[in-house]
Design a protein around this motif. Sequence first.
Motif, PDB file in Angstrom:
ATOM      1  N   LEU A  67      36.579  37.403  38.068  1.00 50.72           N
ATOM      2  CA  LEU A  67      37.416  37.894  38.180  1.00 50.72           C
ATOM      3  C   LEU A  67      38.730  37.575  38.601  1.00 50.72           C
ATOM      4  CD1 LEU A  67      35.926  40.944  39.703  1.00 50.72           C
ATOM      5  CD2 LEU A  67      36.444  40.196  37.067  1.00 50.72           C
ATOM      6  N   ALA A  68      39.019  35.824  38.530  1.00 56.46           N
ATOM      7  CA  ALA A  68      39.914  35.392  39.539  1.00 56.46           C
ATOM      8  C   ALA A  68      39.672  33.521  38.919  1.00 56.46           C
ATOM      9  CB  ALA A  68      40.295  35.092  40.537  1.00 56.46           C
ATOM     10  N   ASP A  89      44.501  36.588  38.710  1.00 54.31           N
ATOM     11  CA  ASP A  89      43.551  38.041  37.796  1.00 54.31           C
ATOM     12  C   ASP A  89      42.868  36.869  36.338  1.00 54.31           C
ATOM     13  OD1 ASP A  89      44.305  40.251  35.929  1.00 54.31           O
ATOM     14  OD2 ASP A  89      45.940  39.060  37.555  1.00 54.31           O
TER      15      ASP A  89
END
Length: 177
Positions: A67-68, A89
Motif C-alpha cells: 500500500l506504500a 501511498d
Amino acid sequence: EVCSITSQFSLCVRVLISMNHKCGKPYKIFSLFFKKNLFCLLILISVPQILQNKPIPFHISNVNHGLAEVQGLIHIKKNHLILEFEIKDALGGFIKSDLKEIDIPFDEIESLTYKKGLWGASVKIEGNSMRTFEQIPESEQGRCELKIKRKDRNEAEKSISSARVALSEYKLNKLEE
C-alpha cells in the motif's frame, strides 16, 4: 601532519586499487605516479572525490503490504551515511509522510554491499544492532536493502565503492587507536 599524509596516501592507494581492479592494471598506474613524483597531486585529486559523492536515489517497494513505497536519497559522508526519505501511498503518491532523515555512523555499520541486477541494483547495509535501522520500513534483523533504479546504478556503484573504501579506512583507523 606526516601521519595524516601517510593515511591519505594509503586511502588513495586503496581507492585506485578498487577503481582500477576491473582494468587489471593498478600497479602500472602506481608506478607511473611514483616515477613522475606526483604523490601530492594523487592525494589532492583522489581524496576529495571520495567525500564528494552525489546523493544516490533509492526506493523500497511493498511497504505496508504493497500500500506504500519509500523514496529517498543516500548521502555518503566522511564517517557516516545519511538516509533521507519519505513514505508515499502506492496508489498515486497523494499521501506523503514527513521527510525523515536517519544518520548512520560507520561505528554502527558492519557491512555495505552493492549488487547489480538486470533491471536495477540493490544496496545492502548490515548493522551491528537491530536498532540501527529500526526507523527504516522493511528492515529486518539489523539489515536494510535499498533498491536502485537502472538509470542510477552506475553512479551508485561508484559512490558505494568509495563509501566501502571510506568505511574500511574508518575501521582501520579505529583499530589503530
